[in-house]
Design an enzyme around this catalytic site. Structure first.
Site, PDB file in Angstrom:
ATOM      1  N   CYS C  90       0.843  -1.196   0.000  1.00 38.10           N
ATOM      2  CA  CYS C  90       0.000   0.000   0.000  1.00 38.10           C
ATOM      3  C   CYS C  90       0.881   1.250   0.000  1.00 38.10           C
ATOM      4  O   CYS C  90       1.561   1.514  -0.953  1.00 38.10           O
ATOM      5  CB  CYS C  90      -0.970  -0.051   1.173  1.00 38.10           C
ATOM      6  SG  CYS C  90      -2.315   1.129   1.039  1.00 38.10           S
ATOM      7  N   HIS C 199      -3.448  -5.740   1.168  1.00 39.43           N
ATOM      8  CA  HIS C 199      -2.729  -5.888   2.432  1.00 39.43           C
ATOM      9  C   HIS C 199      -2.633  -7.342   2.876  1.00 39.43           C
ATOM     10  O   HIS C 199      -3.480  -7.798   3.645  1.00 39.43           O
ATOM     11  CB  HIS C 199      -3.457  -5.099   3.528  1.00 39.43           C
ATOM     12  CG  HIS C 199      -3.320  -3.626   3.392  1.00 39.43           C
ATOM     13  ND1 HIS C 199      -2.414  -2.886   4.119  1.00 39.43           N
ATOM     14  CD2 HIS C 199      -3.972  -2.742   2.608  1.00 39.43           C
ATOM     15  CE1 HIS C 199      -2.506  -1.613   3.789  1.00 39.43           C
ATOM     16  NE2 HIS C 199      -3.455  -1.496   2.876  1.00 39.43           N
ATOM     17  N   GLU C 201      -0.830  -8.537   5.079  1.00 38.95           N
ATOM     18  CA  GLU C 201      -0.679  -8.612   6.543  1.00 38.95           C
ATOM     19  C   GLU C 201      -2.031  -8.533   7.250  1.00 38.95           C
ATOM     20  O   GLU C 201      -2.110  -8.805   8.446  1.00 38.95           O
ATOM     21  CB  GLU C 201       0.288  -7.525   7.032  1.00 38.95           C
ATOM     22  CG  GLU C 201      -0.290  -6.120   7.196  1.00 38.95           C
ATOM     23  CD  GLU C 201      -0.465  -5.367   5.873  1.00 38.95           C
ATOM     24  OE1 GLU C 201      -0.408  -6.004   4.803  1.00 38.95           O
ATOM     25  OE2 GLU C 201      -0.688  -4.139   5.930  1.00 38.95           O
TER      26      GLU C 201
END
Ligand code: ADP
Ligand code: MG
Lengths: 79, 770, 228, 79
Positions: C90, C199, C201
């Site tokens: 990002c 994302h 994560e």
């Protein structure tokens, strides 16, 4: 066809975090001597020849700028 | 040019010092323009034994405003304290009167939460108004020593189709998203409600939730003579001082064009990056033990921070205004004291810690300046350019403002409103009409999907969000090891409150409580944001008084404390007040977030759909009466809080023992809407069969309180229904989950393909707002 | 297993937001996360670096434009040159593009709104350091959340990326931001430096994300760092 | 002190959704005749007199604009 430029800037007394961020970052990159930065918007319009100044002014005021927090200027440029 | 009936004093040549004020008692002052009443002004003169200086006048006028002093609501709000028992107080580490309430949630963790309104600024400048509303509430939470961990945003707008709503709503959403996303705070809930009464008075309420270790609580007070007052964060500029600019003389502040500062917008612009850094900086300062007391700067800026810190402390305070870092040139003392520049905090720091404090601020690139110190006398003193411009007893500014017992009168028209029963409205008769009603309701602005709004908010950041939109309550993990977490929900049906403010507030509480319960969490505390019309309208004050009583009595019945709140009066356009809107926030605790209950069905085939609670013919204030008939009248649904409590207990047990795989509370739009949402969120069909003797219209659309639909795994159905009957909670099987089917099939209504439902439910807001 | 020897640095700029999440993902994958501070010209001996999501320095000028000048980035550029794996997520992707480690740029979403939603992606390149754990063509559900994620580059650059198989992921079904050729992430010529808007994560545990489809990126990197 | 203006515009071939949104909204509000709108950024800098044109050019190219997607122009204005 005419070309019109409208610049829209945050009013002087209004906080301008964007300009501030740029001003703070410049010295870190080794650029000294820039004491003040303000960041605004720049519009380029192509308009028909029969659009008068008054209309342009209203377009700027109602669309391109937010008069509560921004000032603007309209100018015709030769293209 | 405005006509000035008063004399202006402060100019480049002259300072309106206390000494000058004492010598010029006859000087006319613009107290009315500053919003002070004649007797309030006289009281200030009596307190000081002279006329106030301009700086003092600015200070008193903002601090004695309705917003800061609660002068019209104080006498009513006391009722919260009176109805809170010792038992309810047991988990409460801080309550009403502090920046925000703090609740012990166990395992050494505490949670603080609060809602604030930013209604008017968001009408004037939707984006910045809403953004700075988020910024303000986040600083409130920081001032408790907590790390902000989530936000939520209860919103009210004018009619969805109105042109002005197309200006206000997108701006508000962008402002809340822009600010909250940039702070890295997940948005885990809120409301979007449309009603004509908010047309020129939208409500932008913002909630923030913070977490701290229970022994890390920071309270706002200035103690310890010689301790330094440090202002840190953004520079102070001419933001939000529109009102106070009547104090500036033309010669002093007029610019070249002669327009002066009277035209200053009272709008503040937010800088979320500065706030984000300020949060991290504050948390590091707390961790390092460098702060004795801390206060956020919000409305009324330094006036508020200094007087409140001093008032709550044990000594006086001295402030050197020349030390305040300014962003604008030529600001007067009154302006510096009243500026509402955002992203600032004020701390009390031991002299020996100042250097370490500054070091942390330098690390985060946060501007920090010692602007004064705690003194061993009583007064708050402020100097500017070598002269004393303020010398006041701080309590008279911060705590001992005026208190009004405003007239309270039940409006005559209330009877007519209540008598206008929705029972006479035409109801859908056959399956076709029921089907059409269901689809129309699902697509109506108040019931349709909020995704257009919520997809503009980051709900993943920080990696602890376990449930968020679309879910009745937002659920957050607090402790990664143990899985301990919290849930929050905010609610208010202002139409109910209009019909009966006492019951309406209890219904708002019941719904927020239920929304927390259906996630499997146990509700533990309440906060509120009371949005009402003019305090000088006796009918409005009746609504207010009734709502406060309803909420306080309700909280006592549920046995959970009201830990704080916010009052916003004067939400009206001309003589027309908004619907009384007491937004209620409930906080819950869940031992292990892995046990939370989601909203959507479809975990496993063949699960039973059970309706918990009783359904009555209750349509007063209902969404059906609004959408189909444009009607508001009658009485709102009955509310039985012991039933809500029982429902909550059963849901918590069901979550703990894995008896419930999905749950959704029923509120606006009733069972029909609840089923639509459970099916669409779970992307799973279901077959629904209502009891033989049921009137399908009443069962599908009534808004009776105290109800939820649960989905129960096949093997647990008996255990769950026995649990309900043992505890006396009515439980009716209304259908089964059908993982094979792509439609919601309701006997007596027909088959509703999920694609058709989705088009209805999801199409509305994008079509309106782009 | 036993990649605990590997350490992965996660940079924190002022305004970084998903740095804690990236560290959590590294830990869950079995490596040791190391917090790197923007102002330190020091990578503390880490084996790989993640530039996380957020709004570095407020992103007021242009996303990632100020962060690229941070002292720590000078070190990252140097290390990347020597082959250190670097992942930008990002805002981190934006920083890597601004810094010239990856081609192209990320611009305002075509829909003009910030978008936070669960997004289907298709794994296109499964040979880069960060994607070996995925099957070619695998579809993953991973959150996106950004206002400026529309990937643009010169047509010739795009052709080159396609030709060399350097498109890491593509959006499937519904492109959330109007990216050219539905590109969600790209890699450098050596397959070491990678950037993507979604994302991973936030997709390491179905409790807090839509899936655990993102974990594979961190595991992939560990495979390289600690050869089995 | 000199005043410097830097205008930064998206390159012609790059989609400009913001400018397009303005262009699309204008006719709906009764403003006809505007055929094309592009939106960029406008910076106003105050710089010391010893900052030369070359430095200004580098500030614009390396920092205020992203040459991959944007064009820019620098001009000094009398203040
Ligand atoms: N302004 C908003 N901000 C964030 N979430 C919102 C907002 N408005 C509604 N939501 C979320 O959308 C979902 C549906 O809202 P609503 O129908 O009001 O819920 P309920 O009826 O259960 O109180 C909930 O998860 C709610 O928190
Ligand atoms: Mg609900």
């Amino acid at each position: 066809m005419a070309r019109v430029v409208v610049d829209v800037m945050p009013k002087e007394e209004i906080l301008d975090p964007q300009g501030q961020a740029v001003a703070n970052a410049l010295p870190r990159q080794g650029f000294e001597g820039v004491s003040h930065v303000r960041q605004g918007k720049h519009f380029e319009l192509e308009v028909a020849d029969d659009v008068d100044d008054d209309t342009l002014e209203r377009i700027a005021e109602n669309f391109l700028a937010n008069p509560v927090i921004e000032d603007w200027s309209v100018r015709r440029v030769e293209s | 040019m405005t006509e000035t009936t008063h004399d202006t004093v402060t100019s480049p040549e002259r300072v309106d010092s206390t000494e000058y004020a004492a010598r010029t008692p006859e000087l006319a002052q613009p107290y009315r323009e500053l919003g002070l009443a004649e007797d309030e002004y006289q009281r200030i003169r009596r307190i000081l034994g002279r006329r106030p200086t301009e700086a003092e006048l600015a200070m008193y006028s903002v601090m004695w405003s309705e917003h800061c002093s609660y002068k019209s609501s104080k006498v009513h709000l006391r009722y919260f304290g009176e109805t809170t028992t010792e038992e309810m107080r047991a988990r409460m580490l801080a309550g009403i009167g502090e920046n925000a309430g703090v609740i012990d949630i166990g395992d050494g963790w505490a949670v603080t939460f609060k809602v604030e309104s930013h209604n008017h600024p968001s009408y004037v400048e939707p984006h910045q108004g809403a953004a700075t509303g988020v910024g303000g509430i986040v600083r409130d939470i920081m001032a408790m020593g907590a790390r902000p961990v989530a936000v939520a945003d209860p919103l009210r707008f004018g009619p969805a189709e109105a042109a002005d709503t197309a200006r206000v709503l997108p701006g508000v959403v962008e402002g809340i998203g822009g600010y909250g996303n940039c702070l890295g705070l997940p948005n885990i809930g809120g409301e979007v409600v449309f009603d004509e009464s908010y047309a020129r008075n939208p409500l932008v309420n913002a909630m923030c939730v913070g977490v701290l270790k229970s022994d890390e609580l920071q309270l706002a007070h200035a103690s310890g003579t010689g301790n330094k007052i440090v202002l840190f964060g953004a520079r102070t500029g001419l933001d939000g001082i529109g009102g106070v600019s009547v104090l500036a003389s033309e010669s002093f502040s007029g610019d070249e064009t002669g327009s002066g500062r009277k035209k200053l917008p009272s709008v503040q612009v937010g800088d979320p990056f500065t706030e984000k850094v300020l949060i991290e900086c504050c948390l590091e300062l707390y961790r390092s033990g460098l702060v004795v007391g801390v206060q956020d700067l919000g409305g009324a800026g330094l006036s508020c921070a200094t007087s409140e810190l001093a008032s709550a402390g044990d000594g006086g305070m001295w402030i050197d205004l020349d030390a305040v870092p300014l962003r604008a040139e030529g600001m007067t003392p009154a302006e510096i004291l009243s500026s509402e520049s955002q992203e600032r905090m004020c701390a009390v720091v031991r002299p020996c810690d100042v250097e370490a404090f500054m070091e942390v601020c330098r690390k985060w690139d946060v501007t920090a300046t010692v602007i004064g110190e705690v003194t061993d006398d009583e007064n708050l003193r402020v100097d500017w350019r070598g002269e004393r411009v303020v010398d006041v007893p701080p309590r008279t500014v911060a705590d001992e403002g005026p208190v009004y017992q405003r007239p309270v009168r039940r409006p005559a028209e209330q009877d007519r409103l209540v008598a206008d029963d929705p029972g006479t409205l035409a109801r859908p008769g056959d399956a076709g009409e029921l089907r059409e009603t269901l689809l129309r309701m699902a697509a109506s602005p108040n019931l349709c999907s909020r995704e257009w709004v919520t997809s503009q908010y980051d709900h993943y950041v920080r990696g602890n969000t376990v449930l968020a939109q679309p879910s009745d309550g937002g659920v957050l993990r607090i402790d990664e090891q143990s899985g301990r977490g919290i849930a929050v929900a905010t609610d208010c049906n202002a139409r109910y409150t209009r019909l009966d403010p006492y019951q309406g507030a209890r219904l708002a509480l019941a719904e927020a409580y239920r929304n927390v319960s259906v996630t499997g969490s146990k509700p533990v505390a309440v906060t509120n944001c009371l949005n009402f019309g003019s305090a000088e309208d006796p009918g409005v004050m009746w609504q207010f008084q009734q709502a406060v009583r309803g909420l306080a009595d309700g909280a006592a019945e549920l046995g959970i404390p009201v830990t704080g709140g916010n009052v916003s009066f004067y939400n009206q356009t001309g003589g027309d007040p908004i619907l009384p809107t007491p937004v209620v926030g409930v906080l819950g605790v869940i031992d292990d977030v892995a046990r939370r209950i989601p909203t959507g069905i479809g975990a496993a085939p063949g699960e039973a759909l059970l309706l918990l609670g009783e359904t009555h013919d209750e349509f007063g204030g209902s969404e059906w009466s609004r959408v189909v008939h444009g009607h508001l009248g009658g009485t709102p649904p009955r509310v039985d809080l012991s039933r809500e409590k029982l429902l909550g207990e059963i849901l918590a047990l069901g979550a703990r023992d894995g008896l419930v795989s999905a749950a959704h509370d029923l509120s606006e739009g009733g069972l029909a809407q609840g089923l639509v949402e459970m099916a669409l969120i779970g992307e799973t069909g279901a077959r629904v069969v209502l009891p033989e003797d049921a009137d399908p219209f009443v069962w599908l659309f009534s808004e009776s309180a105290g109800r939820a639909v649960v989905s129960v795994p096949r093997g647990e159905e008996l255990r769950f229904t026995e649990l309900c009957s043992a505890r006396g909670l009515p439980c009716t099987k209304i259908g089964v989950v059908d993982t094979e089917s792509r439609s919601l099939d309701i006997q007596g209504v027909g088959e509703l393909p999920l694609t058709e439902l989705r088009r209805a439910w999801e199409g509305t807001l994008p079509a309106l707002f782009g | 297993m036993s990649a605990a020897g590997a350490s992965i640095g996660v940079i924190t700029f002022p305004g970084s937001l998903d740095d804690g999440d990236a560290r959590r993902a590294v830990r869950r994958a079995g490596a040791t996360p190391v917090a790197l501070w923007h102002a330190d010209a020091d990578l503390h001996g880490v084996d790989a670096v993640i530039v996380p999501g957020g709004f570095s320095y407020g992103d007021y000028l242009r996303c990632g434009a100020i962060a690229k000048f941070a002292p720590v980035m000078t070190e990252v550029l140097r290390a990347a040159e020597h082959g250190m794996p670097v992942l930008g997520v990002c805002n981190g992707f934006q920083v890597l593009c601004e810094a010239g480690l990856l081609p192209g740029a990320l611009t305002r979403n075509a829909g003009l709104h910030y978008v936070c939603r669960d997004q289907w992606l298709r794994a296109e390149n499964t040979t880069s350091t960060w994607t070996t754990r995925y099957e070619p063509g695998a579809e993953l559900l991973i959150p996106v959340k950004h206002g400026e994620g529309r990937y643009v580059a010169e047509e010739s650059t795009l052709d080159e990326l396609e030709g060399e198989g350097r498109v890491l992921f593509r959006y499937v079904e519904d492109n959330p931001n109007g990216s050219s050729r539905d590109i969600a992430g790209v890699t450098d010529a050596r397959g070491r430096v990678a950037g993507l808007m979604p994302h991973p994560e936030h997709a390491i545990d179905p409790l807090t994300g839509p899936t655990d489809d993102g974990l594979g990126m961190f595991l992939s990197a560990l495979d390289t760092l600690v050869p089995a």
